[in-house]
Design an enzyme around this catalytic site. Structure first.
Site, PDB file in Angstrom:
ATOM      1  N   ASP A 213       0.894  -1.168   0.000  1.00 50.32           N
ATOM      2  CA  ASP A 213       0.000   0.000   0.000  1.00 50.32           C
ATOM      3  C   ASP A 213       0.932   1.217   0.000  1.00 50.32           C
ATOM      4  OD1 ASP A 213      -1.833   2.075   1.481  1.00 50.32           O
ATOM      5  OD2 ASP A 213      -3.225   0.470   1.011  1.00 50.32           O
TER       6      ASP A 213
ATOM      7  N   LYS B 198      -4.358   1.338  -6.621  1.00 45.86           N
ATOM      8  CA  LYS B 198      -5.171   2.148  -5.692  1.00 45.86           C
ATOM      9  C   LYS B 198      -4.623   3.564  -5.736  1.00 45.86           C
ATOM     10  CE  LYS B 198      -5.786   2.451  -0.641  1.00 45.86           C
ATOM     11  NZ  LYS B 198      -5.635   1.671   0.617  1.00 45.86           N
TER      12      LYS B 198
ATOM     13  N   ASP C 137      -4.872   7.175  -4.026  1.00 42.52           N
ATOM     14  CA  ASP C 137      -5.306   7.886  -2.825  1.00 42.52           C
ATOM     15  C   ASP C 137      -5.565   9.358  -3.148  1.00 42.52           C
ATOM     16  OD1 ASP C 137      -5.895   7.983  -0.139  1.00 42.52           O
ATOM     17  OD2 ASP C 137      -4.014   7.030   0.478  1.00 42.52           O
TER      18      ASP C 137
ATOM     19  N   TRP D  65     -12.141   8.454  -0.290  1.00 46.28           N
ATOM     20  CA  TRP D  65     -12.874   8.285   0.992  1.00 46.28           C
ATOM     21  C   TRP D  65     -14.302   8.842   0.913  1.00 46.28           C
ATOM     22  CZ3 TRP D  65      -8.860  12.294   1.552  1.00 46.28           C
ATOM     23  CH2 TRP D  65      -7.576  11.755   1.437  1.00 46.28           C
ATOM     24  N   GLY D  66     -14.885   8.808  -0.276  1.00 45.14           N
ATOM     25  CA  GLY D  66     -16.250   9.323  -0.459  1.00 45.14           C
ATOM     26  C   GLY D  66     -16.260  10.778  -0.896  1.00 45.14           C
TER      27      GLY D  66
ATOM     28  N   ARG E 205     -13.719   4.061  -2.921  1.00 38.47           N
ATOM     29  CA  ARG E 205     -13.989   4.083  -1.488  1.00 38.47           C
ATOM     30  C   ARG E 205     -15.205   4.966  -1.227  1.00 38.47           C
ATOM     31  NH1 ARG E 205      -9.559   3.450   1.925  1.00 38.47           N
ATOM     32  NH2 ARG E 205     -10.738   4.628   3.449  1.00 38.47           N
TER      33      ARG E 205
ATOM     34  N   ASP F 130     -11.214   5.888   6.437  1.00 33.89           N
ATOM     35  CA  ASP F 130     -10.528   4.630   6.764  1.00 33.89           C
ATOM     36  C   ASP F 130     -11.292   3.835   7.819  1.00 33.89           C
ATOM     37  OD1 ASP F 130      -8.707   5.511   4.994  1.00 33.89           O
ATOM     38  OD2 ASP F 130      -7.005   5.545   6.378  1.00 33.89           O
TER      39      ASP F 130
HETATM   40  C1  GLA Z   1      -5.390   6.625   3.136  1.00 32.18           C
HETATM   41  C2  GLA Z   1      -6.155   5.411   2.629  1.00 32.18           C
HETATM   42  C3  GLA Z   1      -5.677   4.181   3.358  1.00 32.18           C
HETATM   43  C4  GLA Z   1      -4.183   3.981   3.174  1.00 32.18           C
HETATM   44  C5  GLA Z   1      -3.465   5.228   3.629  1.00 32.18           C
HETATM   45  C6  GLA Z   1      -1.982   5.237   3.286  1.00 32.18           C
HETATM   46  O1  GLA Z   1      -5.700   6.920   4.445  1.00 32.18           O
HETATM   47  O2  GLA Z   1      -7.516   5.604   2.801  1.00 32.18           O
HETATM   48  O3  GLA Z   1      -6.372   3.032   2.905  1.00 32.18           O
HETATM   49  O4  GLA Z   1      -3.910   3.732   1.812  1.00 32.18           O
HETATM   50  O5  GLA Z   1      -4.003   6.412   3.016  1.00 32.18           O
HETATM   51  O6  GLA Z   1      -1.403   6.399   3.779  1.00 32.18           O
END
Ligand code: GLA
Length: 525
Positions: free
Chosen positions: A89, A165, A167, A201-202, A218, A222
């Protein structure tokens, strides 16, 4: 270190040439249905795999940890159950060099990111990588893709990522939809099939627009801080994600975040409930626990093929809450490929509950005589008329399938022995080299033959043969006329689910051919 970087650069260039030559043609989509996500034909069922963040956070991530997790995914039986995508990640795995190009962090990942991908592919797994849409990743430890979209996506393709993924940290002033669409275009231009996972994150309500952009997005923040499973927060995420059920379907999924099932702090009942909820929501099943130390009960939960079957159902319809009985939730609406229905009774309360599940709650006619299969006890009963009564322990679930007949087939779930064929020949005489990829389905039915897409390079041919639920793709490379050097092809094949006739996610793998030392030969181009 310099030599390794130079080798990576050479390999990168040859790969880019090969990948461009073999870039899958766009616009060749002949499948009906709600397959969207830029029509890349990937993730037609929710992606399954493992990602490090929930358990580990950033610092311990390195090649050794990821390889240990890859090995544990295989030895624990999770791979056999369908878990496929794995990789770092935000694991401090690359930086940007002075020329602007992404380069592997060889201190943490001594094989380089391409080498790690090869390791993963050789185990019959697919390679997941991570980046950010802003200037830097969340901890600022890695560069983001802003203003480098096309070069960076080409780098992920050259490292042979299968899943990316992206971010949303450090994106001040950027428009969410526009930014992710640019990255989608850059991924298409890079020419490798890559599952595209949006992680805002939405923010920007991706469920409203991202079906034509990415394969999953997402829906919430988190699920936990690294190493700290948080049941209450997970339940808030379920409540938010459930409301968005209409947005998800084959190729485009709501992502309520990686799983916390199996992490410290959750009871066995909570693990079972969590997993059942993720299956019912058609959520990606990205495990987030330490795979090297799982009790048997966790393995049994994460590998329950009947529960996974409803998650991996080819219709891809998420379930939703259709009735509440006190605190107890009845989830239904999950129509499955064989005409049966997935039903979940979830008791988040502190005391045991007896619940009457009536056919009309599930949209079924009261007089219908139906069979009921319990997907955790693996027992069927029936026929039942009007409904059934179930007892649900605190924090536990009863996960059911309800059908007209007492047959409960499992849909296809694909497991391959490898996703990388490496062939090596001496260029002194023409040879034919063979390398196999064996692919099996865990489903109840045999699949039709995988159909290899046209457009292979002239040196490669692929024949597909069937042996029950396994099929072998025999790759034959003919070296006649080839010069010394590295050759690469991406073989892509399609199939349909035999009961529903729904298209299945594209199957693809890499073939490398190296022709070594001839006195007369030049180098490949
Ligand atoms: C965000 C993402 C997490 C992870 C972290 C890494 O918070 O939502 O799933 O990937 O970054 O810093």
């Amino acid at each position: 270190m310099h030599a390794t970087v130079a080798r990576e650069a050479t390999v990168f260039l040859s790969l880019m040439i090969a990948i461009l030559f073999l870039a899958p043609r766009s616009g060749a989509q002949d499948q009906p249905s709600a397959v969207e996500a830029g029509n890349n034909h990937l993730a037609l069922t929710p992606p399954m795999g493992w990602y490090p963040w929930n358990e580990f956070g950033q610092d311990p991530q390195n090649e050794k940890l990821i390889k240990e997790m890859v090995d544990a995914l295989v030895s624990s039986g999770l791979k056999e159950a369908g878990y496929t995508y794995i990789g770092p990640d935000e694991g401090i795995c690359f930086s940007r060099d002075r020329s602007g190009k992404l380069t592997s962090n060889l201190e943490r990942y001594p094989s380089g990111l391409r080498g790690l991908g090869d390791y993963i592919h050789r185990k019959g797994l697919k390679y997941a990588l991570y980046t950010d849409a802003g200037t830097h990743t969340c901890s600022d430890a890695m560069p983001g893709t802003k203003d480098h979209e096309y070069e960076d996506m080409a780098a992920f393709a050259a490292w042979r990522a299968d899943y990316l993924k992206v971010d949303w940290c450090n994106t001040q002033g950027q428009d969410v939809a526009r930014t992710y669409a640019t990255l989608r275009d850059a991924l298409h231009a890079a020419g490798r099939p890559i599952v595209y996972s949006l992680c805002s994150w939405g923010e920007g309500e991706p469920w409203k627009w991202a079906a034509s952009v990415g394969n999953l997005w997402r829906t919430t923040g988190d699920i936990c801080s690294p190493g700290k499973a948080d049941w209450d927060n997970a339940m808030k995420i379920v409540a938010a994600n459930e409301k968005l059920y209409e947005a998800a379907g084959p190729g485009h999924w709501n992502d309520p975040d990686m799983m916390i099932a199996g992490m410290d702090g959750l009871s066995e009942a909570q693990n079972r409930s969590f997993f059942s909820l993720w299956c019912m929501m058609a959520a990606p099943l990205m495990a987030g626990n330490d795979l090297r130390k799982m009790p048997l009960s966790t393995v049994q939960i994460l590998t329950n093929q009947e529960a996974i079957g409803i998650n991996q159902d080819p219709l891809g319809i998420p379930g939703r809450i259709v009735r509440r009985d006190g605190q107890v939730e009845i989830w239904a609406g999950k129509r499955l490929f064989d005409g049966s229905q997935g039903v979940l009774v979830f008791n988040p309360g502190a005391t045991s509950a007896q619940v009457q599940v009536a056919w009309p709650d599930l949209g079924l006619v009261e007089s219908e005589e139906l069979y009921v299969r319990n997907l955790w006890t693996h027992q069927s009963t029936g026929p039942h008329k009007a409904g059934i009564s179930v007892v649900v322990a605190p924090n536990d679930v009863v996960l059911l399938r309800i059908a007209k007949t007492n047959a409960f087939p499992v849909p296809p779930i694909i497991v391959a022995d490898t996703y990388l064929v490496s062939l090596r020949a001496s260029g002194s005489s023409a040879q034919k080299l063979k390398g196999m990829v064996t692919v099996k389905t865990n489903g109840s039915d045999e699949l039709p033959l995988w159909k290899v897409q046209p457009g292979l390079p002239p040196w490669l041919s692929v024949a597909v043969t069937r042996n029950g639920k396994s099929q072998t793709l025999t790759n034959t490379a003919s070296t006649a006329g080839l010069k010394q050097g590295l050759y690469h092809a991406l073989v892509r094949a399609d199939n349909v689910e035999p009961v529903s006739r729904r298209p299945m996610s594209a199957l693809y793998y890499d073939v490398d051919l190296e022709i070594v030392g001839t006195s007369s030969g030049g180098t490949a181009n």
